[in-house]
Design a protein around this motif. Structure first.
Motif, PDB file in Angstrom:
ATOM      1  N   LYS A   1      51.997 -55.327 -15.655  1.00  0.00           N
ATOM      2  CA  LYS A   1      51.016 -55.814 -15.894  1.00  0.00           C
ATOM      3  C   LYS A   1      49.648 -55.477 -14.816  1.00  0.00           C
ATOM      4  O   LYS A   1      49.127 -56.817 -14.342  1.00  0.00           O
ATOM      5  CB  LYS A   1      51.504 -57.163 -15.795  1.00  0.00           C
TER       6      LYS A   1
ATOM      7  N   LYS B   1      41.858 -53.509 -21.429  1.00  0.00           N
ATOM      8  CA  LYS B   1      42.857 -54.611 -21.673  1.00  0.00           C
ATOM      9  C   LYS B   1      44.132 -54.834 -22.677  1.00  0.00           C
ATOM     10  O   LYS B   1      45.573 -55.037 -21.888  1.00  0.00           O
ATOM     11  CB  LYS B   1      42.269 -55.836 -21.801  1.00  0.00           C
TER      12      LYS B   1
ATOM     13  N   GLU C   1      47.912 -55.123 -20.959  1.00  0.00           N
ATOM     14  CA  GLU C   1      48.937 -56.257 -21.457  1.00  0.00           C
ATOM     15  C   GLU C   1      49.628 -55.403 -22.343  1.00  0.00           C
ATOM     16  O   GLU C   1      50.834 -55.791 -21.916  1.00  0.00           O
ATOM     17  CB  GLU C   1      48.475 -56.396 -22.636  1.00  0.00           C
ATOM     18  N   ASN C   2      50.092 -54.894 -22.403  1.00  0.00           N
ATOM     19  CA  ASN C   2      50.836 -53.570 -22.943  1.00  0.00           C
ATOM     20  C   ASN C   2      52.092 -53.413 -21.959  1.00  0.00           C
ATOM     21  O   ASN C   2      53.130 -52.205 -22.280  1.00  0.00           O
ATOM     22  CB  ASN C   2      50.517 -52.793 -23.797  1.00  0.00           C
TER      23      ASN C   2
ATOM     24  N   ASP D   1      43.408 -59.990 -31.644  1.00  0.00           N
ATOM     25  CA  ASP D   1      44.102 -60.123 -29.950  1.00  0.00           C
ATOM     26  C   ASP D   1      42.651 -59.860 -29.169  1.00  0.00           C
ATOM     27  O   ASP D   1      43.286 -60.431 -27.731  1.00  0.00           O
ATOM     28  CB  ASP D   1      44.837 -58.532 -30.085  1.00  0.00           C
TER      29      ASP D   1
END
Lengths: 152, 331
Positions: free
Chosen positions: A140, A131, A135-136, A112
């Motif tokens: 955001k 990061k 992302e999760n 990833d």
């Protein structure tokens, strides 16, 4: 709370050295020492991949370690992320065309995040972990993952 | 050559350069030798502190582990200031070094080393006075002087048993700096720990002396490897012991390289040390050897308990393939 939330808030990190020179290993261990201290972000280094949400892979992936990497990866929780650390982990680096390196890390397991460098600084590895957390995170927004979402 | 190991990259590059310079009959200037001394000793400080922290972790002192790794960051700062890299430095060049030390770098180095020295002295006192440390380490994994000589162990493991073996004492520039190997007599894990901590302090002294004796001349030009044909050996004292390189080159292309790393010699003594001890002592004994598993990864094909013996040509046909350049396996 779903499994995704664990990466959002407190990802546990496991480390796999697939035949590297120990340089990246030192920088990964330096993550838990006072100057860098990834526990600020809720992350802990765990020795077993079964306990981990994020797997850090370094090294050029020798033939001998390939099966072990896949084996460890399969035992992780279903919602898992992989970070390839170091130029060897990203592409094979200077060892790419040698006799016992047939495949790269990302040809064997999905990667990833790539952190190039020989070795990358601990800050770069922390950046990759944060990061992934962002992302999760549903919102955001940068930085929210580190602090946690307020009001929930 | 630095990518052999992440903990002792400089030892490998120094041994390699020693090997090439012997083969090409180059004698580097004194300034270059002193710069290599500084780099090697800084690496030793770094590696020993890393190891002692790891050992404290094994013994259950998480706090001491953190302290040691915190101080280690200061030596890494010095490396970053001088060479630009924290782990891999790539500082030495054939016959020369990449660049000279500036006054700013020297002052930075001395300031950081003074701090590290003060802290390490305190930790040495802890190791000498703490009763739990002694209980866990004393008499654990003993190897006698006789046994150490027979097993052929090197580095701090041998010096902890009182064997006076050190590559540095055969190097003229170290003799000029007044180098004497650090020795302990008993040969148990405690002696090895003390050897490493005392060597850290000694290395700091050596760096200071090398800085004070540094000639104020300019660095010579880098040499070139092109067209060289030789077959030569070189060695250096890595933090874990003797590091030995063999290089065979033809027309500037390396045809064969063999590296004998210190852990490979040291790990053999493990079996004798483990005999008669408890399971709980295994991490301590294995840790006290300072094993570097990247150092130990060697190609050896064993079938039915017998090592497969084959020539270079056979090996290449069987395992390497034809289109790949000859990266030489050891063994």
């Amino acid at each position: 709370m779903g499994l995704r939330n664990s990466i959002k808030k407190s990802p546990w990190v496991s480390y796999f050295n697939s035949g590297g020179c120990n340089g990246c290993a030192l920088e990964v261990v330096a993550l838990i020492t006072p100057r860098y201290d990834i526990e600020r972000f809720g992350a802990i280094l765990k020795s077993s991949a079964r306990h981990a949400d994020i797997l850090i892979v370094s090294g050029a992936l020798t033939e001998q370690s390939r099966k072990r990497l896949v084996n460890g990866y399969r035992q992780m929780s279903p919602d898992k992320k992989v970070i390839a650390v170091g130029i060897c982990g990203c592409s094979g680096g200077p060892f790419r065309f040698t006799y016992n390196i047939k495949k790269r890390v990302d040809e064997v397991i999905p990667v990833d995040m790539y952190v190039p460098g020989c070795p990358p600084r601990p800050e770069a590895i922390i950046n990759a972990i944060v990061k992934l957390m962002v992302e999760n995170d549903g919102s955001k927004q940068k930085g929210t993952a580190a602090r946690g979402r307020k009001g929930k | 050559m630095q990518r052999v190991c992440g903990i002792c990259p400089t030892s490998h590059s120094t041994a390699f350069l020693d090997c090439v310079e012997r083969g090409m009959k180059i004698d580097p200037a004194k300034k270059v030798k002193l710069l290599r001394v500084i780099e090697l000793e800084l690496e030793r400080i770094n590696s020993h502190m890393l190891w002692t922290g790891h050992m404290a972790n094994i013994l259950g002192y998480k706090m001491l582990f953190m302290f040691f790794w915190k101080e280690r960051e200061h030596t890494l700062d010095v490396f970053e200031k001088i060479t630009g890299g924290r782990i891999h430095h790539n500082f030495s060049k054939l016959r020369s070094a990449r660049f000279d030390l500036t006054k700013d770098m020297e002052n930075f180095m001395l300031r950081k080393l003074a701090r590290v020295e003060k802290k390490v002295k305190g930790y040495l006192k802890t190791f000498r006075s703490d009763s739990i440390m002694k209980a866990r380490l004393r008499g654990v994994g003993t190897i006698t002087k006789d046994g150490a000589e027979r097993m052929g162990v090197v580095g701090p493991v041998a010096r902890g048993s009182g064997v006076n073996i050190d590559v540095r004492k055969h190097i003229p520039v170290y003799r000029e700096l007044g180098f004497e190997p650090v020795l302990e007599k008993v040969g148990d894990s405690y002696a090895r720990t003390l050897v490493r901590l005392r060597e850290t302090l000694q290395s700091i002294e050596l760096v200071r002396e090398a800085l004070s004796e540094m000639p104020k001349t300019r660095l010579p030009k880098w040499g070139s490897f092109a067209g060289a044909t030789f077959e030569s050996t070189g060695r250096s004292e890595a933090p874990r012991g003797e590091d030995f390189h063999f290089i065979k080159a033809e027309n500037g292309i390396i045809k064969r390289a063999k590296i004998r790393t210190p852990t490979f010699s040291n790990i053999i003594s493990l079996e004798g040390m483990l005999k008669g001890r408890e399971i709980g002592d295994i991490p301590v004994i294995l840790g006290s050897l300072d094993p570097c598993f990247a150092c130990m990864e060697r190609v050896m094909v064993v079938k039915d308990g017998k090592a497969e013996d084959m020539s270079e040509e056979e090996f290449r046909r069987k395992y390497v393939g034809n289109n790949i350049p000859s990266v030489c396996p050891t063994h």
